[in-house]
Design an enzyme around this catalytic site. Structure first.
Site, PDB file in Angstrom:
ATOM      1  N   ASP A   7      -0.284  -0.783  -0.204  1.00 15.73           N
ATOM      2  CA  ASP A   7      -0.307  -1.505   1.077  1.00 15.73           C
ATOM      3  C   ASP A   7      -1.495  -0.995   1.891  1.00 15.73           C
ATOM      4  OD1 ASP A   7       0.664  -3.266   3.171  1.00 15.73           O
ATOM      5  OD2 ASP A   7       1.331  -1.483   4.234  1.00 15.73           O
ATOM      6  N   SER A   8      -1.874  -1.780   2.894  1.00 15.28           N
ATOM      7  CA  SER A   8      -2.941  -1.341   3.789  1.00 15.28           C
ATOM      8  C   SER A   8      -2.536  -0.082   4.554  1.00 15.28           C
ATOM      9  CB  SER A   8      -3.254  -2.451   4.792  1.00 15.28           C
ATOM     10  OG  SER A   8      -2.089  -2.723   5.551  1.00 15.28           O
ATOM     11  N   CYS A  70       1.886  -5.896   0.101  1.00 10.44           N
ATOM     12  CA  CYS A  70       1.119  -6.297   1.279  1.00 10.44           C
ATOM     13  C   CYS A  70       0.781  -7.774   1.128  1.00 10.44           C
ATOM     14  CB  CYS A  70      -0.163  -5.459   1.340  1.00 10.44           C
ATOM     15  SG  CYS A  70      -1.289  -5.940   2.662  1.00 10.44           S
ATOM     16  N   GLU A 162       1.531   0.837  13.140  1.00  7.31           N
ATOM     17  CA  GLU A 162       0.757   1.956  12.559  1.00  7.31           C
ATOM     18  C   GLU A 162       0.591   3.089  13.576  1.00  7.31           C
ATOM     19  OE1 GLU A 162      -0.967   2.439   9.364  1.00  7.31           O
ATOM     20  OE2 GLU A 162       0.437   0.909   8.708  1.00  7.31           O
ATOM     21  N   CYS A 194       4.913 -10.309   6.251  1.00  2.00           N
ATOM     22  CA  CYS A 194       4.115  -9.082   6.334  1.00  2.00           C
ATOM     23  C   CYS A 194       5.088  -7.932   6.111  1.00  2.00           C
ATOM     24  CB  CYS A 194       3.456  -8.961   7.712  1.00  2.00           C
ATOM     25  SG  CYS A 194       2.702  -7.336   8.006  1.00  2.00           S
ATOM     26  N   HIS A 196       5.095  -4.987   7.046  1.00  2.00           N
ATOM     27  CA  HIS A 196       5.388  -4.157   8.218  1.00  2.00           C
ATOM     28  C   HIS A 196       6.562  -4.739   9.034  1.00  2.00           C
ATOM     29  CE1 HIS A 196       1.398  -2.412   7.468  1.00  2.00           C
ATOM     30  NE2 HIS A 196       1.614  -1.515   8.403  1.00  2.00           N
TER      31      HIS A 196
HETATM   32  N1  DGL Z   1       1.760  -4.948   5.350  1.00  2.00           N
HETATM   33  C1  DGL Z   1       0.609  -5.814   5.368  1.00  2.00           C
HETATM   34  C2  DGL Z   1       1.053  -7.226   5.037  1.00  2.00           C
HETATM   35  O1  DGL Z   1       2.093  -7.379   4.392  1.00  2.00           O
HETATM   36  C3  DGL Z   1      -0.085  -5.613   6.685  1.00  2.00           C
HETATM   37  C4  DGL Z   1      -1.420  -6.120   6.768  1.00  2.00           C
HETATM   38  C5  DGL Z   1      -2.381  -5.447   7.705  1.00  2.00           C
HETATM   39  O2  DGL Z   1      -2.793  -4.341   7.413  1.00  2.00           O
HETATM   40  O3  DGL Z   1      -2.762  -6.101   8.689  1.00  2.00           O
HETATM   41  O4  DGL Z   1       0.408  -8.195   5.339  1.00  2.00           O
END
Ligand code: DGL
Length: 270
Positions: A7-8, A70, A162, A194, A196
């Site tokens: 993931d990011s 992600c 974050e 997403c 998150h």
């Molecule tokens: N968890 C990522 C997603 O599912 C987040 C993306 C981001 O870093 O903006 O899209």
């Protein structure tokens, strides 16, 4: 060696938590690109480049199967990486398909033509990059017809999570739900597109009201992975290790992760 999760940043931990519940014996390596999060405000080329590099890192580390936990990476990079071809014995999978299969009430891997489904009005909450890619609508069109999707780009929510600022994240979620409702007053279903956002699932549900069914990815991805590994046991890898790697500051990322998963998580530098 292990199943890789990418993931990011911290969002993929929601998927990891569900996979640990469903598949407690599967070894996992989690990689968060916290140094470059959020991805959702980057352009598609940048997201592709970052995602490809980190998937390669996990493959080189010994993971045969990597899950893009992600949506933004899945939207911008998955299809392109698969079309370019992956190394022999390696696989990369995303998180859209299990969600769409649940929404359209299809079984894993049902490749029959698109058909009418029960839900007609769907709200999609996702990052700006995922929304502008239209990848969700494209994947949905392979499976269902006649579904009206209204997408809301939820700027700021990933940054707030974050940063650990859950009060700001909650306020932003409420304002994005309001904005969505101005475009689609009565969605039947809402998709949290997403990884998150499951951390804010109660806030989404409360703001949307009890009549809206909220689809969230962690359990769906875990069930889909369980099905996949049942069919491809060679991709599981050996041992029971759990490793957490980050491109960011391991101490800071470990603190946030521990807060989110409510147990001690220790990240090492990737
Ligand atoms: N968890 C990522 C997603 O599912 C987040 C993306 C981001 O870093 O903006 O899209």
């Amino acid at each position: 060696m292990a199943v890789g999760l990418f993931d990011s940043g911290l969002g993929g931990l929601t998927v990891l938590g569900a996979i640990e519940q469903a598949l407690p014996d599967v070894p996992l390596v989690y990689l968060g690109d916290n140094a470059h999060a959020p991805y959702g405000v980057r352009d598609a080329e940048d997201i592709y480049r970052l995602t490809k590099g980190h998937v390669q890192y996990l493959w080189d580390d010994g993971c045969d199967l990597v899950i893009l936990a992600c949506n933004t990476a899945s939207a911008a990079a998955l299809r392109r990486m698969q079309e370019e071809g992956v190394p022999r014995g390696k696989r990369v999978l995303g998180v859209f398909v299990p969600l769409i299969e649940a929404l359209t009430e299809r079984q894993w891997g049902d490749n029959s033509p698109p058909r009418e489904v029960a839900v007609k009005h769907v709200a999609l909450f996702a990052t700006p990059a995922t929304v502008s890619s239209r990848a969700f609508q494209r994947e949905l069109a392979f499976r269902a017809i006649g579904v009206d999707v209204e997408a809301q780009a939820c700027g700021g929510v990933v940054d707030a999570i974050e940063e650990g600022d859950m009060i700001l994240a909650e306020a932003l979620v409420r304002s994005h739900v309001d904005a969505l409702r101005r475009k689609m007053p009565e969605p039947e279903a809402a998709v949290l597109g997403c990884t998150h956002y499951p951390l804010m699932q109660d806030v989404f549900q409360q703001a949307l009201g009890p009549s809206v069914r909220v689809f969230s990815q962690p359990d769906l991805v875990a069930a889909s992975l369980s099905d996949y590994l049942g069919r491809h046991p060679g991709m599981i890898g050996e041992g029971q290790e759990r490793r957490f790697l980050t491109t960011g500051d391991p101490v800071r990322v470990s603190d946030r992760a521990t807060q989110f998963l409510r147990r001690q998580i220790t990240f090492d530098a990737a």
